[in-house]
Write a protein that holds these residues in place. Structure first.
Motif, PDB file in Angstrom:
ATOM      1  N   ALA A  11       0.837  -1.205   0.000  1.00  0.00           N
ATOM      2  CA  ALA A  11       0.000   0.000   0.000  1.00  0.00           C
ATOM      3  C   ALA A  11       0.871   1.254   0.000  1.00  0.00           C
ATOM      4  O   ALA A  11       0.552   2.246  -0.675  1.00  0.00           O
ATOM      5  N   LEU A  12       1.964   1.207   0.728  1.00  0.00           N
ATOM      6  CA  LEU A  12       2.884   2.343   0.749  1.00  0.00           C
ATOM      7  C   LEU A  12       3.537   2.541  -0.615  1.00  0.00           C
ATOM      8  O   LEU A  12       3.893   3.666  -0.982  1.00  0.00           O
ATOM      9  N   LEU A  13       3.688   1.449  -1.352  1.00  0.00           N
ATOM     10  CA  LEU A  13       4.224   1.547  -2.707  1.00  0.00           C
ATOM     11  C   LEU A  13       3.319   2.394  -3.583  1.00  0.00           C
ATOM     12  O   LEU A  13       3.801   3.222  -4.375  1.00  0.00           O
ATOM     13  N   ALA A  25       2.548   7.635  -6.448  1.00  0.00           N
ATOM     14  CA  ALA A  25       1.842   8.910  -6.581  1.00  0.00           C
ATOM     15  C   ALA A  25       2.765  10.073  -6.253  1.00  0.00           C
ATOM     16  O   ALA A  25       2.758  11.103  -6.938  1.00  0.00           O
ATOM     17  N   LYS A  26       3.566   9.907  -5.204  1.00  0.00           N
ATOM     18  CA  LYS A  26       4.486  10.962  -4.772  1.00  0.00           C
ATOM     19  C   LYS A  26       5.490  11.304  -5.870  1.00  0.00           C
ATOM     20  O   LYS A  26       5.826  12.467  -6.084  1.00  0.00           O
ATOM     21  N   GLU A  27       5.960  10.276  -6.568  1.00  0.00           N
ATOM     22  CA  GLU A  27       6.963  10.501  -7.608  1.00  0.00           C
ATOM     23  C   GLU A  27       6.342  10.689  -8.989  1.00  0.00           C
ATOM     24  O   GLU A  27       7.039  10.713  -9.993  1.00  0.00           O
ATOM     25  N   LYS A  28       5.003  10.787  -8.998  1.00  0.00           N
ATOM     26  CA  LYS A  28       4.281  11.041 -10.241  1.00  0.00           C
ATOM     27  C   LYS A  28       4.582   9.988 -11.305  1.00  0.00           C
ATOM     28  O   LYS A  28       4.769  10.298 -12.489  1.00  0.00           O
ATOM     29  N   LEU A  57      11.030   0.414 -13.527  1.00  0.00           N
ATOM     30  CA  LEU A  57       9.931   1.262 -13.991  1.00  0.00           C
ATOM     31  C   LEU A  57      10.412   2.338 -14.961  1.00  0.00           C
ATOM     32  O   LEU A  57       9.588   2.974 -15.608  1.00  0.00           O
ATOM     33  N   ARG A  58      11.687   2.546 -15.066  1.00  0.00           N
ATOM     34  CA  ARG A  58      12.199   3.589 -15.949  1.00  0.00           C
ATOM     35  C   ARG A  58      11.980   3.216 -17.404  1.00  0.00           C
ATOM     36  O   ARG A  58      12.154   2.051 -17.771  1.00  0.00           O
TER      37      ARG A  58
END
Length: 226
Positions: free
Chosen positions: A66-68, A73-76, A225-226
């Motif tokens: 969940a924190l992921l 979201a934080k890193e857009k 993810l990059r």
């Protein structure tokens, strides 16, 4: 309070009544992302794990998976998460569940956090390696990037077994060109005061430990993810 021996704590946590990670089955998953088309499709991260990822004994929304979502979201980073973790699951169980999950969710990334319960049960390391390899290959053939999230056991299991078990995750990842996190409980189970970060059963991390678990996973997942 007497000085607490960290090795004894980790051993107790991993061996208590063959329970712990092998506790009552629980599973939860978020709805799959709507299937887009072409390059516009939103990346989807499938997490296939055991109780360490299934929020066992803690409030929903406080586990590292969940924190992921919050980190994304934080890193857009435009990606969605499906948590298909089941408390008590083994690499064999994950291997049997994965094909249907791949077909249903069509993930772009698969995080495999399994193996702890195999060690608890003393299962042959060859079967653990075979299952991790099969899951990695299946996910890659389905077009997903894979991150293996490892566990460790103390030398009390036998120095050779502990060493070979810890090395399995990196060995499989290197052979299959996948990402790897060697130890999800780094700085949790081996910290200066591990009792503070574990539930009363001395097996499952408290909610306070899950940010550190995410901190162990996130750098390697972000690369993929990059």
């Amino acid at each position: 309070m007497r000085h607490f021996d960290r090795r004894h704590f980790i051993l107790t946590a991993l061996t208590a009544a063959a329970g712990g990670l092998c506790s009552a089955p629980t599973a939860w998953a978020q709805p799959a992302a709507a299937k887009g088309t072409g390059a516009a499709r939103t990346p989807l991260i499938l997490v296939l794990g055991d109780s360490l990822s299934a929020e066992y004994g803690i409030a929903r929304g406080s586990g590292w998976v969940a924190l992921l979502e919050q980190q994304l979201a934080k890193e857009k980073i435009n990606a969605r998460v499906v948590n298909a973790s089941v408390s008590g699951d083994t690499t064999s169980g994950g291997r049997s569940r994965l094909p249907a999950l791949l077909a249903e969710h069509q993930p772009s990334h698969v995080v495999i956090e399994l193996g702890g319960n195999d060690a608890l049960r003393g299962l042959p390391l060859k079967s653990v390696e075979d299952n991790l390899t099969a899951m990695t290959e299946a996910a890659q053939k389905a077009g997903a990037k894979v991150l293996l999230v490892g566990m460790q056991v103390p030398p009390n299991y036998g120095t050779d077994y502990a060493r070979r078990f810890a090395a399995l995750f990196t060995d499989v990842a290197q052979a299959r060109k996948a990402g790897v996190v060697p130890f999800i409980l780094k700085d949790v189970a081996d910290g200066p005061d591990p009792t503070r970060l574990f539930q009363a059963d001395r097996i499952h991390p408290r909610a306070e430990a899950h940010p550190q678990m995410l901190a162990n996973v996130w750098p390697e997942l972000k690369k993929l993810l990059r």
